[in-house]
Design a protein around this motif. Structure first.
Motif, short mmCIF file in Angstrom:
data_model
loop_
_atom_site.label_atom_id
_atom_site.label_comp_id
_atom_site.label_asym_id
_atom_site.label_seq_id
_atom_site.Cartn_x
_atom_site.Cartn_y
_atom_site.Cartn_z
N ASN A 63 0.80 -1.22 0.00
CA ASN A 63 0.00 0.00 0.00
C ASN A 63 0.84 1.27 0.00
OD1 ASN A 63 -2.33 -1.58 0.08
ND2 ASN A 63 -2.23 -1.71 2.30
N LYS A 64 2.03 1.22 0.56
CA LYS A 64 2.86 2.42 0.67
C LYS A 64 4.11 2.36 -0.20
CE LYS A 64 1.36 3.46 5.35
NZ LYS A 64 1.78 3.73 6.73
N ALA A 65 4.19 1.40 -1.07
CA ALA A 65 5.39 1.24 -1.91
C ALA A 65 5.37 2.23 -3.07
CB ALA A 65 5.47 -0.18 -2.44
N HIS A 66 6.49 2.92 -3.27
CA HIS A 66 6.68 3.82 -4.41
C HIS A 66 7.81 3.22 -5.25
CE1 HIS A 66 4.11 6.82 -2.56
NE2 HIS A 66 4.76 6.59 -1.43
N VAL A 67 7.48 2.80 -6.46
CA VAL A 67 8.41 2.05 -7.30
C VAL A 67 9.00 2.95 -8.37
CG1 VAL A 67 8.64 0.07 -8.84
CG2 VAL A 67 7.05 -0.03 -6.92
N GLU A 68 10.33 2.88 -8.52
CA GLU A 68 11.03 3.54 -9.62
C GLU A 68 11.62 2.44 -10.49
OE1 GLU A 68 13.97 6.30 -8.24
OE2 GLU A 68 12.49 7.57 -7.26
N PHE A 69 11.03 2.27 -11.67
CA PHE A 69 11.47 1.24 -12.60
C PHE A 69 11.11 1.69 -14.00
CE2 PHE A 69 11.13 -3.03 -14.61
CZ PHE A 69 12.46 -3.38 -14.44
#
Length: 96
Positions: free
Chosen positions: A53-59
């Protein structure tokens, strides 16, 4: 306390190639992973996420987050690029 911190950290569950490095900084809540994706491996790369729920992904490519039923944890799945050669990939995930 050690085991609680170990269980709540993200980690590479399955890598479609050669794992080069990964790290989770408990203080900044940042996860970093670098791997060489191999052309002959068709299975996806999968990461365990302790809180989706709180994950911010940079990909730089598409990914899917699949929750584990009745929880806020899950798996982030990245399909293989199906490239003609070995490809270096990097992902960064942050929690606030």
């Amino acid at each position: 306390m050690y085991f609680k911190e170990a269980i709540i950290r993200p980690y590479p569950y399955a890598i479609s190639g050669e794992l080069l490095s990964y790290n989770y900084d408990l203080n900044s809540h940042e996860f970093y992973c670098e791997w060489n994706e191999l052309k002959d491996i068709k299975e996806p790369t999968i990461f365990y996420l302790p809180n989706i729920n709180k994950a911010h992904v940079e990909f730089d490519c598409a990914y899917k987050i699949k929750p584990i039923e009745n929880s806020n944890v899950g798996y982030l799945t990245i399909n293989n690029l199906d490239a003609k050669k070995k490809t270096q990939r990097v992902i960064r995930i942050m929690w606030n």
